[in-house]
Scaffold this motif. Structure first.
Motif, PDB file in Angstrom:
ATOM      1  N   THR A 128      41.707  89.456  23.509  1.00 29.55           N
ATOM      2  CA  THR A 128      41.044  89.584  22.226  1.00 29.55           C
ATOM      3  C   THR A 128      39.674  90.230  22.410  1.00 29.55           C
ATOM      4  N   GLU A 129      39.423  91.349  21.727  1.00 29.48           N
ATOM      5  CA  GLU A 129      38.140  92.028  21.818  1.00 29.48           C
ATOM      6  C   GLU A 129      37.138  91.339  20.896  1.00 29.48           C
ATOM      7  N   LEU A 130      35.975  90.964  21.488  1.00 30.97           N
ATOM      8  CA  LEU A 130      35.004  90.170  20.749  1.00 30.97           C
ATOM      9  C   LEU A 130      33.604  90.724  20.931  1.00 30.97           C
ATOM     10  N   LEU A 172      34.842  85.308  13.549  1.00 32.74           N
ATOM     11  CA  LEU A 172      35.997  84.530  13.988  1.00 32.74           C
ATOM     12  C   LEU A 172      35.651  83.051  14.106  1.00 32.74           C
ATOM     13  N   TYR A 216      44.450  81.706  17.753  1.00 34.95           N
ATOM     14  CA  TYR A 216      43.526  82.034  18.841  1.00 34.95           C
ATOM     15  C   TYR A 216      43.379  80.911  19.864  1.00 34.95           C
ATOM     16  N   TRP A 249      32.528  87.760  16.727  1.00 36.69           N
ATOM     17  CA  TRP A 249      33.054  88.700  15.749  1.00 36.69           C
ATOM     18  C   TRP A 249      34.284  89.380  16.317  1.00 36.69           C
ATOM     19  N   HIS A 250      35.298  89.554  15.476  1.00 39.43           N
ATOM     20  CA  HIS A 250      36.535  90.224  15.873  1.00 39.43           C
ATOM     21  C   HIS A 250      36.984  91.119  14.725  1.00 39.43           C
ATOM     22  N   ASN A 251      37.184  92.406  15.029  1.00 44.17           N
ATOM     23  CA  ASN A 251      37.551  93.374  13.984  1.00 44.17           C
ATOM     24  C   ASN A 251      36.553  93.354  12.827  1.00 44.17           C
ATOM     25  N   GLN A 252      35.263  93.242  13.199  1.00 49.70           N
ATOM     26  CA  GLN A 252      34.154  93.266  12.237  1.00 49.70           C
ATOM     27  C   GLN A 252      34.157  92.085  11.277  1.00 49.70           C
ATOM     28  N   LYS A 253      34.859  91.019  11.660  1.00 45.83           N
ATOM     29  CA  LYS A 253      34.878  89.806  10.856  1.00 45.83           C
ATOM     30  C   LYS A 253      34.493  88.617  11.735  1.00 45.83           C
TER      31      LYS A 253
END
Length: 200
Positions: free
Chosen positions: A138-140, A179, A121, A173-177
């Motif tokens: 990157t979707e955040l 980051l 990243y 948060w990225h993909n529900q995790k």
């Protein structure tokens, strides 16, 4: 290079995002430009560029492995979901500066990343985090965890002005995790661009 990150002490105010938005709270007394900078879920780098018309540059103080992740090693009440897997953490500390002022920073930031994903990243470590992540589309989701108002002697020296300072802690948060966890402290000298912080 600091041995640890620069943290506010002698706090005047500390609270969650919800508490900061309560009528009568100290953050609620901020002027709109300062309130947006502190409480918006947008990028501080992007906000500063839009409000100042200048390029935001990065001075990287450190980027190093600081050992296995521990909730005690990060600021605020940031909640990172527990996993059975242990992982090592990289801490990155930077000063954000404006293109016409290279001597004094306007923002200090410390961030904590999983060592096994940080290179994915932050491909160019000389760039602000927002620039690196947006270039990769990157979707955040930015979750503001805590807001503080207090003092830090070391940052008074670096900022070139007296406190108190405003600070915030948030999670990307990225993909529900989660980051990264980021802690930002703002210099009062931002009034040169944003105007006074308080209208009282």
């Amino acid at each position: 290079m600091p041995d640890a990150y620069y943290r506010l002490d002698n706090l005047i105010w500390r609270g969650s995002e919800a508490e900061a938005l309560q009528p009568g709270s100290l953050p609620e007394q901020l002027t709109p430009p300062w309130k947006i900078t502190l409480l918006s879920d947008g990028s501080v780098t992007r906000h500063l560029q839009l409000m100042t018309g200048q390029t935001v540059t990065v001075e990287c103080l450190e980027m190093q492995d600081v050992g296995l992740f521990s909730a005690q090693s990060i600021p605020g009440k940031a909640y990172i979901p527990q996993t059975e897997e242990e992982f090592r953490t990289v801490r990155r500390q930077v000063f954000l500066k404006m293109s016409d002022e290279v001597e004094r920073p306007y923002v200090y930031a410390s961030s904590w990343w999983r060592r096994d994903v940080v290179d994915e990243y932050l491909k160019d470590r000389s760039k602000p985090i927002w620039t690196s992540l947006s270039s990769e589309r990157t979707e955040l989701f930015r979750e503001i965890i805590e807001v503080e108002h207090g003092h830090c002697g070391e940052l008074e020296r670096h900022f070139g002005c007296k406190g108190p300072f405003w600070a915030r802690t948030y999670i990307f948060w990225h993909n529900q995790k989660p980051l990264t966890v980021i802690y930002e402290v703002f210099s009062p000298r931002l009034h040169e661009f944003l105007g006074p912080s308080c209208s009282l």
